[in-house]
Scaffold this active site. Structure first.
Site, PDB file in Angstrom:
ATOM      1  N   TYR A  94     -64.992 -11.817 -16.073  1.00  0.00           N
ATOM      2  CA  TYR A  94     -64.479 -12.909 -15.240  1.00  0.00           C
ATOM      3  C   TYR A  94     -64.387 -12.377 -13.814  1.00  0.00           C
ATOM      4  CZ  TYR A  94     -61.748 -17.224 -14.444  1.00  0.00           C
ATOM      5  OH  TYR A  94     -61.302 -18.457 -14.037  1.00  0.00           O
ATOM      6  N   TYR A 118     -56.052 -19.280 -15.586  1.00  0.00           N
ATOM      7  CA  TYR A 118     -56.566 -18.463 -16.698  1.00  0.00           C
ATOM      8  C   TYR A 118     -55.914 -17.085 -16.637  1.00  0.00           C
ATOM      9  CZ  TYR A 118     -59.947 -16.286 -19.857  1.00  0.00           C
ATOM     10  OH  TYR A 118     -60.532 -15.614 -20.891  1.00  0.00           O
TER      11      TYR A 118
HETATM   12  P1  NAI Z   1     -65.487 -28.211 -16.102  1.00  0.00           P
HETATM   13  O1  NAI Z   1     -66.892 -27.849 -15.821  1.00  0.00           O
HETATM   14  O2  NAI Z   1     -65.224 -29.377 -16.977  1.00  0.00           O
HETATM   15  O3  NAI Z   1     -64.663 -28.462 -14.761  1.00  0.00           O
HETATM   16  C1  NAI Z   1     -64.891 -27.840 -13.538  1.00  0.00           C
HETATM   17  C2  NAI Z   1     -65.189 -28.940 -12.555  1.00  0.00           C
HETATM   18  O4  NAI Z   1     -65.105 -28.457 -11.222  1.00  0.00           O
HETATM   19  C3  NAI Z   1     -66.581 -29.532 -12.714  1.00  0.00           C
HETATM   20  O5  NAI Z   1     -66.471 -30.924 -12.942  1.00  0.00           O
HETATM   21  C4  NAI Z   1     -67.231 -29.261 -11.369  1.00  0.00           C
HETATM   22  O6  NAI Z   1     -68.112 -30.270 -10.991  1.00  0.00           O
HETATM   23  C5  NAI Z   1     -66.016 -29.205 -10.474  1.00  0.00           C
HETATM   24  N1  NAI Z   1     -66.204 -28.554  -9.176  1.00  0.00           N
HETATM   25  C6  NAI Z   1     -66.753 -27.344  -8.902  1.00  0.00           C
HETATM   26  N2  NAI Z   1     -66.743 -27.119  -7.583  1.00  0.00           N
HETATM   27  C7  NAI Z   1     -66.161 -28.205  -7.002  1.00  0.00           C
HETATM   28  C8  NAI Z   1     -65.879 -28.579  -5.653  1.00  0.00           C
HETATM   29  N3  NAI Z   1     -66.186 -27.779  -4.628  1.00  0.00           N
HETATM   30  N4  NAI Z   1     -65.286 -29.771  -5.427  1.00  0.00           N
HETATM   31  C9  NAI Z   1     -64.976 -30.597  -6.442  1.00  0.00           C
HETATM   32  N5  NAI Z   1     -65.216 -30.296  -7.728  1.00  0.00           N
HETATM   33  C10 NAI Z   1     -65.807 -29.120  -8.006  1.00  0.00           C
HETATM   34  O7  NAI Z   1     -64.835 -26.876 -16.683  1.00  0.00           O
HETATM   35  P2  NAI Z   1     -63.356 -26.504 -17.181  1.00  0.00           P
HETATM   36  O8  NAI Z   1     -63.539 -25.195 -17.857  1.00  0.00           O
HETATM   37  O9  NAI Z   1     -62.726 -27.600 -17.919  1.00  0.00           O
HETATM   38  O10 NAI Z   1     -62.577 -26.228 -15.830  1.00  0.00           O
HETATM   39  C11 NAI Z   1     -61.432 -26.927 -15.402  1.00  0.00           C
HETATM   40  C12 NAI Z   1     -60.346 -25.942 -15.003  1.00  0.00           C
HETATM   41  O11 NAI Z   1     -59.894 -25.252 -16.162  1.00  0.00           O
HETATM   42  C13 NAI Z   1     -60.818 -24.872 -14.019  1.00  0.00           C
HETATM   43  O12 NAI Z   1     -59.790 -24.613 -13.082  1.00  0.00           O
HETATM   44  C14 NAI Z   1     -60.989 -23.668 -14.926  1.00  0.00           C
HETATM   45  O13 NAI Z   1     -60.896 -22.439 -14.235  1.00  0.00           O
HETATM   46  C15 NAI Z   1     -59.817 -23.876 -15.865  1.00  0.00           C
HETATM   47  N6  NAI Z   1     -59.840 -23.079 -17.099  1.00  0.00           N
HETATM   48  C16 NAI Z   1     -60.909 -23.138 -17.960  1.00  0.00           C
HETATM   49  C17 NAI Z   1     -60.929 -22.364 -19.106  1.00  0.00           C
HETATM   50  C18 NAI Z   1     -62.091 -22.435 -20.052  1.00  0.00           C
HETATM   51  O14 NAI Z   1     -62.196 -21.568 -20.936  1.00  0.00           O
HETATM   52  N7  NAI Z   1     -62.964 -23.412 -19.939  1.00  0.00           N
HETATM   53  C19 NAI Z   1     -59.809 -21.459 -19.436  1.00  0.00           C
HETATM   54  C20 NAI Z   1     -58.717 -21.505 -18.494  1.00  0.00           C
HETATM   55  C21 NAI Z   1     -58.753 -22.276 -17.369  1.00  0.00           C
END
Ligand code: NAI
Length: 286
Positions: A182, A172
């Site tokens: 953030y 991000y």
């Molecule tokens: P999401 O909630 O779908 O995905 C995050 C996942 O990480 C969840 O499934 C959660 O259970 C898992 N997680 C957390 N701690 C964990 C651990 N210790 N071991 C294994 N799994 C773990 O949310 P999102 O937003 O799709 O996130 C996916 C990636 O995208 C992340 O790296 C996030 O920082 C990145 N991202 C998201 C943005 C947004 O606006 N949603 C923007 C830019 C990047």
């Protein structure tokens, strides 16, 4: 032979991990996912009950199949690292082999090799605190879950990755520009992830002919993002100020991911690719 992908960080059908899984499935890959242990039960139950069937639909009308769901907690590398309170926690006790090292071993036993490794996970317990008010513990937890987790996954999966394969993470823009809100060291964690992308591209490239890239994604109302609290504001801001004025869909990130891990991107490694409707290019909001 079709490619096999392991996608870490899928626990519902709202996030980037799910969209990446779908794009890879649509391109013919076999899908394995790693799901955070405390979220495993509800994810498997929802999947089994058909709650995700609508969003499992691929462009050709078939439903995405997940060959296997692995419990995973990417903040622990091996069983010796797991503290007693987690071991005995009832959300963990029902699962086994969920440290990174064990997960890679089980995938090896089940399938032998993989071609694609995707890291779509992040966690920062103090994300809603400004950096100036972040504790050492919170900062290190953010780095552990959001940055080192990728280093660890690559360490343990590299030996079972076929040469020519590719890895990908999600980052991000808060890593390089100040995004108030953030916090908790999450901006620092993303900066580390991006720097590590370059170093690991060199190391994994030389060692095993594996590529390493990261997508800097625009805002999406995922479960993780909603927990941070200001995601709707970020989505509105992006819509108002990005060069391409449309909502960003998770599928657009999924499609870019499919390109980056495919042979079409065989010379692309060590890069941060923006999939954000171009918002990162803007210097001022107008
Ligand atoms: P999401 O909630 O779908 O995905 C995050 C996942 O990480 C969840 O499934 C959660 O259970 C898992 N997680 C957390 N701690 C964990 C651990 N210790 N071991 C294994 N799994 C773990 O949310 P999102 O937003 O799709 O996130 C996916 C990636 O995208 C992340 O790296 C996030 O920082 C990145 N991202 C998201 C943005 C947004 O606006 N949603 C923007 C830019 C990047």
């Amino acid at each position: 032979r079709g490619k096999r992908a392991f996608i870490a960080g899928v626990a519902d059908d709202n996030g980037y991990g799910w969209a990446i899984a779908k794009a890879l499935a649509a391109a013919g890959a076999e899908i394995l996912v790693g799901t955070w242990v405390p979220a495993l039960n509800i994810f498997e139950t929802s999947l089994r009950r058909g709650k995700f069937d609508e969003s499992r639909k691929l462009p050709n009308g078939s439903l995405m199949e997940i060959s296997k769901i692995y419990p995973l907690d990417a903040v622990f590398d091996s069983p010796e690292d797991v503290p007693e309170d987690i071991k005995t926690n009832k959300r963990y006790a029902g699962s086994s082999n969920w440290t990174v090292k064990e997960t890679a071993e089980v995938v090896k036993n089940d399938f032998g090799t993989i071609d694609i490794l995707v890291h779509s996970l992040a966690n920062g317990p103090e994300v809603s605190r400004p950096l100036l008010e972040t504790s050492r513990k919170g900062y290190l937890a953010a780095i552990s879950a959001s940055s080192y987790s990728f280093v660890s996954l690559l360490q343990h999966f590299l030996p079972i990755m076929n040469p020519g394969g590719a890895t990908l993470s999600l980052t991000y823009i808060a890593s390089e520009r100040t995004i108030p809100g953030y916090g908790g060291g999450m901006s620092s964690a993303k900066a580390a992830l991006e720097s590590d992308t370059r170093v690991l591209a060199f190391e994994a490239g030389r060692k095993a002919s594996i590529r390493v890239n990261t997508i800097s994604a625009g805002p999406l109302g995922s479960r993780a993002a909603k927990a941070i609290g200001f995601i709707d504001k970020m989505i509105d801001y992006s819509y108002a100020n990005a060069p391409v004025q449309k909502e960003l869909s998770a599928d657009e990130v999924g499609n870019a991911a499919a390109f980056l891990v495919s042979p079409l991107a065989s010379a692309v490694t060590g890069t941060v690719v923006y999939v954000d409707n171009g918002l990162h290019t803007m210097g001022i909001a107008i």
